[in-house]
Design an enzyme around this catalytic site. Structure first.
Site, short mmCIF file in Angstrom:
data_model
loop_
_atom_site.label_atom_id
_atom_site.label_comp_id
_atom_site.label_asym_id
_atom_site.label_seq_id
_atom_site.Cartn_x
_atom_site.Cartn_y
_atom_site.Cartn_z
N MET A 31 0.85 -1.20 0.00
CA MET A 31 0.00 0.00 0.00
C MET A 31 0.88 1.26 0.00
O MET A 31 0.39 2.35 0.28
CB MET A 31 -0.93 0.00 1.21
CG MET A 31 -1.89 -1.18 1.18
SD MET A 31 -3.38 -0.91 2.13
CE MET A 31 -2.72 -0.70 3.75
N HIS A 35 9.03 1.07 3.51
CA HIS A 35 10.11 1.09 4.50
C HIS A 35 10.92 -0.20 4.34
O HIS A 35 10.63 -1.01 3.44
CB HIS A 35 9.52 1.23 5.91
CG HIS A 35 8.42 0.26 6.19
ND1 HIS A 35 8.64 -1.10 6.33
CD2 HIS A 35 7.07 0.42 6.33
CE1 HIS A 35 7.50 -1.71 6.56
NE2 HIS A 35 6.53 -0.82 6.56
N HIS A 38 9.16 -3.56 3.68
CA HIS A 38 8.77 -3.82 2.28
C HIS A 38 9.99 -4.22 1.44
O HIS A 38 9.92 -5.13 0.62
CB HIS A 38 8.16 -2.56 1.66
CG HIS A 38 6.88 -2.11 2.30
ND1 HIS A 38 6.79 -0.96 3.05
CD2 HIS A 38 5.63 -2.64 2.30
CE1 HIS A 38 5.55 -0.80 3.47
NE2 HIS A 38 4.82 -1.80 3.04
N GLY A 155 4.59 -10.27 4.35
CA GLY A 155 5.31 -10.13 5.61
C GLY A 155 4.58 -10.84 6.75
O GLY A 155 3.35 -10.74 6.88
N LYS A 157 4.58 -9.97 9.62
CA LYS A 157 4.05 -8.96 10.55
C LYS A 157 2.52 -8.98 10.55
O LYS A 157 1.89 -8.81 11.59
CB LYS A 157 4.55 -7.58 10.17
CG LYS A 157 4.04 -6.53 11.12
CD LYS A 157 4.40 -5.15 10.66
CE LYS A 157 3.41 -4.17 11.20
NZ LYS A 157 2.23 -4.00 10.36
N ASP A 158 1.95 -9.16 9.36
CA ASP A 158 0.48 -9.24 9.25
C ASP A 158 0.11 -10.72 9.26
O ASP A 158 -0.27 -11.29 8.22
CB ASP A 158 0.03 -8.52 7.98
CG ASP A 158 0.41 -7.05 8.03
OD1 ASP A 158 -0.29 -6.29 8.69
OD2 ASP A 158 1.43 -6.67 7.42
N SER A 194 4.19 1.39 7.99
CA SER A 194 3.93 2.70 7.38
C SER A 194 3.26 3.62 8.39
O SER A 194 3.42 4.83 8.35
CB SER A 194 3.02 2.53 6.16
OG SER A 194 3.56 1.57 5.29
#
Ligand code: AMP
Length: 290
Positions: A31, A35, A38, A155, A157-158, A194
């Site tokens: 999206m 950073h 990504h 990722g 992270k999600d 983000s």
């Protein structure tokens, strides 16, 4: 020079040519507001494929709060330059209408667009952000059909999103392979996001406690704690700061996502997951315990 394409149709044509030429495509959907998290996905894709493409699209379907969507940071020029530097060959974007040309009123028909994905949408993000994971599944299906056969990088992270995407890819078929990459963190341990751009330096320090709470659960696990309620209590103890508004701080068996364990029960496999607001900014993080 990175190829910039303004809509999914142009991207689909470009990918078709790459497939015809026998190129193996790696794909990193984003999206934007990019950073190092990504870029870790882009770098892995560059390493493992002939061609890497990315997309930048702030998907309105996965936002339940209008202000969150409006405040989401956007800088297409800067992101494109950074993707080029990371070795990405093509980046595309589009509008909601361009991603769903067959749907007259995408917002009105949003519920129909979600994919029938079983239990991994239940609880946590599914509970606190109703519509979020269905919105993710709807757009990711369109992103996959735009790019076609590829290895797609997501990722960890999600975490719950990776479960949804993996199930979606299974439904699409073997042409889409999913690779889940580790979470990239700041020195403080804070997961890169983000949304971190919207935090003050004091809030950034507070936000690192999310990761500390996961580490405390991991330490407890390593000393033999397996009871759900005890692991949760360890996390909550770390999060007792009135600048943190916790939505959930819990543990789940990732292979039995929907099983409704009672707090006193124990787990043999576990992932700790947390979601909390720091000011107006909602952050999530997770860590494998076993
Ligand atoms: P987003 O732009 O937030 O939709 O994220 C695009 C992709 O980057 C998703 O697969 C995210 O899980 C992944 N991602 C976001 N933050 C990180 C991070 N800190 N480390 C690794 N991957 C990340």
């Amino acid at each position: 020079m990175i190829k910039r394409l303004a809509n999914p149709q142009a991207a689909s044509n470009w990918c078709f040519v790459q497939h015809t030429n026998g190129k193996k495509i790696g794909y990193v959907p984003t999206m934007g507001a990019l950073h190092r998290g990504h870029f870790s996905l882009v770098e892995r894709s560059v390493h493992e494929n002939d061609i890497t493409c990315s997309s930048i699209f702030v998907n309105p379907l996965q936002f339940s709060q209008h202000t969150d969507l409006e405040n989401y940071p956007r800088d297409l020029e800067k992101d494109t330059a950074l993707l080029q530097r990371a070795g990405c060959d093509m980046v595309y974007t589009g509008t909601l209408a361009e991603f769903f040309p067959d749907v007259a009123d995408v917002h009105a028909n949003q519920a129909m667009l979600a994919h029938p994905i079983s239990t991994v949408m239940e609880g946590l993000e599914g509970e606190f952000r109703p519509g979020h994971l269905p919105g993710v599944s709807a757009i990711v299906e369109r992103l996959f059909s735009t790019v076609g056969a590829c290895t797609a990088y997501f990722g960890e992270k999600d975490f719950q999103q990776t479960l949804v995407v993996a199930e979606l890819a299974k439904q699409v078929g073997p042409s889409i392979q999913i690779v889940v990459c580790p979470t990239v963190r700041e020195v403080s341990g804070l997961a890169m996001s983000s949304r971190n751009q919207r935090l003050s330096s004091e809030q950034l320090e507070v936000a690192a406690k999310l990761y500390h709470s996961l580490c405390s659960a991991q330490k407890a696990w390593q000393t033999g704690v397996r009871t759900i309620s005890k692991l949760q209590a360890v996390m909550h103890d770390e999060l007792t700061d009135n600048r943190i508004c916790v939505e959930y701080a819990t543990v789940r068996d990732p292979q039995n996502w929907s099983v409704n364990y009672q707090a006193g029960e124990t787990l043999q496999r576990a992932r700790a997951l947390v979601a909390a607001y720091i000011g107006q900014v909602r952050l999530i993080d997770n860590l494998r315990l076993d």
